[in-house]
Design a protein around this motif. Structure first.
Motif, PDB file in Angstrom:
ATOM      1  N   LEU A   1     115.278  40.861 103.418  1.00  0.00           N
ATOM      2  CA  LEU A   1     115.580  40.551 102.016  1.00  0.00           C
ATOM      3  C   LEU A   1     114.414  40.963 101.119  1.00  0.00           C
ATOM      4  O   LEU A   1     114.606  41.592 100.069  1.00  0.00           O
ATOM      5  N   ALA A   2     113.185  40.616 101.537  1.00  0.00           N
ATOM      6  CA  ALA A   2     112.009  40.935 100.732  1.00  0.00           C
ATOM      7  C   ALA A   2     111.860  42.441 100.561  1.00  0.00           C
ATOM      8  O   ALA A   2     111.491  42.921  99.485  1.00  0.00           O
ATOM      9  N   ALA A   3     112.157  43.197 101.620  1.00  0.00           N
ATOM     10  CA  ALA A   3     112.065  44.652 101.523  1.00  0.00           C
ATOM     11  C   ALA A   3     113.035  45.177 100.478  1.00  0.00           C
ATOM     12  O   ALA A   3     112.669  45.977  99.606  1.00  0.00           O
ATOM     13  N   VAL A   4     114.268  44.690 100.535  1.00  0.00           N
ATOM     14  CA  VAL A   4     115.302  45.166  99.601  1.00  0.00           C
ATOM     15  C   VAL A   4     114.920  44.820  98.159  1.00  0.00           C
ATOM     16  O   VAL A   4     114.951  45.669  97.257  1.00  0.00           O
ATOM     17  N   VAL A   5     114.523  43.561  97.936  1.00  0.00           N
ATOM     18  CA  VAL A   5     114.171  43.131  96.576  1.00  0.00           C
ATOM     19  C   VAL A   5     112.921  43.871  96.085  1.00  0.00           C
ATOM     20  O   VAL A   5     112.856  44.303  94.923  1.00  0.00           O
ATOM     21  N   GLY A   6     111.937  44.036  96.978  1.00  0.00           N
ATOM     22  CA  GLY A   6     110.707  44.743  96.606  1.00  0.00           C
ATOM     23  C   GLY A   6     110.970  46.194  96.223  1.00  0.00           C
ATOM     24  O   GLY A   6     110.437  46.700  95.228  1.00  0.00           O
ATOM     25  N   ILE A   7     111.796  46.868  97.011  1.00  0.00           N
ATOM     26  CA  ILE A   7     112.145  48.257  96.706  1.00  0.00           C
ATOM     27  C   ILE A   7     112.856  48.325  95.358  1.00  0.00           C
ATOM     28  O   ILE A   7     112.561  49.189  94.522  1.00  0.00           O
ATOM     29  N   GLY A   8     113.763  47.367  95.123  1.00  0.00           N
ATOM     30  CA  GLY A   8     114.464  47.313  93.831  1.00  0.00           C
ATOM     31  C   GLY A   8     113.493  47.160  92.684  1.00  0.00           C
ATOM     32  O   GLY A   8     113.622  47.835  91.651  1.00  0.00           O
ATOM     33  N   ALA A   9     112.485  46.303  92.861  1.00  0.00           N
ATOM     34  CA  ALA A   9     111.496  46.096  91.800  1.00  0.00           C
ATOM     35  C   ALA A   9     110.716  47.377  91.536  1.00  0.00           C
ATOM     36  O   ALA A   9     110.467  47.742  90.383  1.00  0.00           O
ATOM     37  N   GLY A  10     110.329  48.061  92.606  1.00  0.00           N
ATOM     38  CA  GLY A  10     109.615  49.327  92.443  1.00  0.00           C
ATOM     39  C   GLY A  10     110.437  50.337  91.662  1.00  0.00           C
ATOM     40  O   GLY A  10     109.945  50.987  90.730  1.00  0.00           O
TER      41      GLY A  10
ATOM     42  N   ALA B   1     106.533  47.440  99.795  1.00  0.00           N
ATOM     43  CA  ALA B   1     107.368  46.231  99.820  1.00  0.00           C
ATOM     44  C   ALA B   1     107.324  45.555 101.186  1.00  0.00           C
ATOM     45  O   ALA B   1     107.132  44.345 101.293  1.00  0.00           O
ATOM     46  N   VAL B   2     107.477  46.360 102.241  1.00  0.00           N
ATOM     47  CA  VAL B   2     107.555  45.805 103.588  1.00  0.00           C
ATOM     48  C   VAL B   2     106.216  45.232 104.043  1.00  0.00           C
ATOM     49  O   VAL B   2     106.144  44.107 104.557  1.00  0.00           O
ATOM     50  N   LEU B   3     105.154  45.991 103.836  1.00  0.00           N
ATOM     51  CA  LEU B   3     103.851  45.521 104.319  1.00  0.00           C
ATOM     52  C   LEU B   3     103.437  44.255 103.588  1.00  0.00           C
ATOM     53  O   LEU B   3     102.907  43.318 104.189  1.00  0.00           O
ATOM     54  N   SER B   4     103.675  44.228 102.280  1.00  0.00           N
ATOM     55  CA  SER B   4     103.332  43.039 101.509  1.00  0.00           C
ATOM     56  C   SER B   4     104.140  41.833 102.001  1.00  0.00           C
ATOM     57  O   SER B   4     103.603  40.720 102.118  1.00  0.00           O
ATOM     58  N   ALA B   5     105.418  42.078 102.309  1.00  0.00           N
ATOM     59  CA  ALA B   5     106.254  40.991 102.818  1.00  0.00           C
ATOM     60  C   ALA B   5     105.767  40.506 104.182  1.00  0.00           C
ATOM     61  O   ALA B   5     105.983  39.351 104.555  1.00  0.00           O
ATOM     62  N   LEU B   6     105.111  41.368 104.924  1.00  0.00           N
ATOM     63  CA  LEU B   6     104.557  40.966 106.219  1.00  0.00           C
ATOM     64  C   LEU B   6     103.250  40.198 106.058  1.00  0.00           C
ATOM     65  O   LEU B   6     102.923  39.325 106.851  1.00  0.00           O
ATOM     66  N   VAL B   7     102.492  40.543 105.015  1.00  0.00           N
ATOM     67  CA  VAL B   7     101.144  39.984 104.862  1.00  0.00           C
ATOM     68  C   VAL B   7     101.156  38.618 104.176  1.00  0.00           C
ATOM     69  O   VAL B   7     100.619  37.635 104.701  1.00  0.00           O
ATOM     70  N   VAL B   8     101.767  38.575 102.991  1.00  0.00           N
ATOM     71  CA  VAL B   8     101.573  37.422 102.110  1.00  0.00           C
ATOM     72  C   VAL B   8     101.962  36.081 102.761  1.00  0.00           C
ATOM     73  O   VAL B   8     101.182  35.131 102.688  1.00  0.00           O
TER      74      VAL B   8
ATOM     75  N   THR C   1     108.862  37.437  97.373  1.00  0.00           N
ATOM     76  CA  THR C   1     110.177  37.149  97.938  1.00  0.00           C
ATOM     77  C   THR C   1     110.046  36.684  99.385  1.00  0.00           C
ATOM     78  O   THR C   1     110.735  35.751  99.819  1.00  0.00           O
ATOM     79  N   ALA C   2     109.150  37.325 100.126  1.00  0.00           N
ATOM     80  CA  ALA C   2     108.972  36.944 101.524  1.00  0.00           C
ATOM     81  C   ALA C   2     108.502  35.499 101.638  1.00  0.00           C
ATOM     82  O   ALA C   2     108.932  34.758 102.527  1.00  0.00           O
ATOM     83  N   VAL C   3     107.615  35.083 100.723  1.00  0.00           N
ATOM     84  CA  VAL C   3     107.136  33.700 100.730  1.00  0.00           C
ATOM     85  C   VAL C   3     108.287  32.741 100.415  1.00  0.00           C
ATOM     86  O   VAL C   3     108.503  31.743 101.108  1.00  0.00           O
ATOM     87  N   ALA C   4     109.041  33.082  99.368  1.00  0.00           N
ATOM     88  CA  ALA C   4     110.149  32.218  98.963  1.00  0.00           C
ATOM     89  C   ALA C   4     111.233  32.159 100.032  1.00  0.00           C
ATOM     90  O   ALA C   4     111.887  31.130 100.223  1.00  0.00           O
ATOM     91  N   ALA C   5     111.413  33.278 100.753  1.00  0.00           N
ATOM     92  CA  ALA C   5     112.514  33.370 101.723  1.00  0.00           C
ATOM     93  C   ALA C   5     112.064  33.020 103.134  1.00  0.00           C
ATOM     94  O   ALA C   5     112.785  33.273 104.097  1.00  0.00           O
ATOM     95  N   ASN C   6     110.889  32.446 103.249  1.00  0.00           N
ATOM     96  CA  ASN C   6     110.316  32.181 104.573  1.00  0.00           C
ATOM     97  C   ASN C   6     111.212  31.294 105.433  1.00  0.00           C
ATOM     98  O   ASN C   6     111.284  31.448 106.640  1.00  0.00           O
ATOM     99  N   GLY C   7     111.912  30.359 104.776  1.00  0.00           N
ATOM    100  CA  GLY C   7     112.744  29.440 105.534  1.00  0.00           C
ATOM    101  C   GLY C   7     114.167  29.942 105.747  1.00  0.00           C
ATOM    102  O   GLY C   7     115.016  29.221 106.244  1.00  0.00           O
ATOM    103  N   LEU C   8     114.426  31.173 105.345  1.00  0.00           N
ATOM    104  CA  LEU C   8     115.773  31.723 105.455  1.00  0.00           C
ATOM    105  C   LEU C   8     116.250  31.721 106.906  1.00  0.00           C
ATOM    106  O   LEU C   8     115.476  32.013 107.810  1.00  0.00           O
TER     107      LEU C   8
END
Lengths: 113, 271
Positions: B234-243, A52-59, B219-226
């Motif tokens: 936020l992206a980490a939390v949402v991503g972990i939840g999805a996993g 999750a974290v690495l992807s959020a850093l990359v994309v 999520t990171a792309v969508a939340a870029n302007g946060l």
């Protein structure tokens, strides 16, 4: 060139990040005996941290150009990123991925002028 | 001549004695060196990573001392690069520190998994060994500890972890020296996501980790302007939840087949 922070503040960030990271490393090594295992739910969640974290850093780095979404072939970083992703998937090698991505970016910026 | 040969021979015999002893009963030195041997190929892989960390740090305006200081104090590559990027964006200090901690959360998992093997070390050694805990040191040492009861935990682990530490610092210094000299037209900042990409791909091992990656990235792309650059957290939390969601769905579907899989083996290569 300098950052937007006072030098002291930057050192504080480094120190706080370092102390916190050290606490994460030491946590169970020090607590062993009192707390033998990560609770199952926490452990399951931690498994997804790297992906999750690495992807959020990359994309975002690949799809944004000059602060705006740029999902088009005219965005060299998107194409170079896709190329690097393919190489990473094939080789799982940091150096090969770096070389492919950088070479791709240089070539594309040159071609797209 | 004859006498010299005899002393020579005797000397050789005396010399080989402790060596033979070492190979039967493990000694600190032999265990340290076998750790070094296993770590050697991994060192090559972290050189470009450490170099990028140095280049990126001076690239956003950190001093050479701060760049190397960060590698010594934090000593965790992915989190350093994430912090450097946020520093470049002038994110609030708390967000930078929080991001470092979120990226490094996985270390808790390693700490728990390796703790039984360090149980008999003194508190001082536990403190020292913990500082050197990284993805690579963890993955390599655990493999050895599980298969060989005789090896000295402390020295084998140090044999793996110390060269990693030295290489990481040296690579950072090389990056700092390079970074100050490289022209900006080379787009070197692009090396940072490339390194992340190279460690991300091996971390995606099944559908659940794949979902965490896709949702985290989106999520990171969508939340870029946060505001306050909170997007990553936020992206980490949402991503972990999805996993977690995908995992629990597929584990009910396959009659809990996934539950037995060891969670540690999934992220060995992430730095």
């Amino acid at each position: 060139m300098a950052t937007g922070y006072e030098s002291g503040m930057l050192w504080l960030i480094i120190l706080a990040g370092g102390v916190g990271t050290y606490a994460l490393r030491l946590s169970f090594v020090a607590l062993f005996g009192r707390l033998d295992d990560v609770p199952a739910g926490v452990e399951r969640a931690l498994r997804f941290v790297p992906a999750a974290v690495l992807s959020a850093l990359v994309v975002p780095q690949f799809v944004y150009a000059d602060g705006a979404l740029a999902l088009s072939p005219a965005n060299p970083e998107l194409l170079a990123g896709a190329l690097a992703a393919a190489v990473a998937w094939k080789t799982e090698d940091i150096l090969a991925t770096l070389v492919a991505g950088m070479a791709g970016l240089w070539l594309l910026t040159f071609l797209l002028g | 001549m004859v006498a010299r040969q005899r002393t020579l021979r005797r000397k050789t015999k005396d010399d080989t004695l402790p060596t033979t002893y070492e190979s039967v009963v493990s000694s600190p030195r032999a265990d340290f060196l076998s750790g070094v041997r296993v770590a050697a190929p991994i060192l090559l892989g972290i050189v470009p990573f450490g170099t990028v960390a140095g280049v990126a740090a001076v690239g956003v305006g950190m001093s050479a001392l701060q760049a190397v200081g960060m590698s010594v104090v934090v000593f965790a590559g992915a989190s350093q690069l994430a912090a450097i990027e946020l520093v470049g964006r002038n994110a609030p200090a708390t967000v930078v520190v929080l991001t470092v901690l979120v990226v490094n959360l996985r270390l808790v998992m390693y700490s728990a998994s390796i703790a039984p093997y360090f149980q008999r070390q003194s508190a001082k050694w536990k403190a020292a060994l913990s500082y050197l805990l990284t993805d690579q040191a963890y993955a390599v040492s655990l493999l050895e500890f599980e298969s060989d009861e005789e090896t000295s935990r402390r020295w084998y682990y140090l044999g793996v972890a110390v060269p990693l530490w030295v290489t990481w610092q040296a690579a950072t210094i090389v990056g700092v020296l390079l970074g100050a000299r490289l022209p900006s037209g080379w787009h070197l900042e692009f090396a940072v996501p490339l390194v992340f990409l190279a460690v991300l791909v091996p971390a995606v091992t099944d559908r659940a980790t794949g979902a965490a990656a896709v949702v985290g990235g989106t999520t990171a792309v969508a939340a870029n302007g946060l505001p306050y650059n909170l997007g990553l957290i936020l992206a980490a939390v949402v991503g972990i939840g999805a996993g977690l969601a995908v995992e629990s769905r597929s584990s009910t579907a396959t009659d809990d087949e996934d539950e037995t899989r060891s969670p540690e083996s999934e992220d060995e290569e992430v730095a």
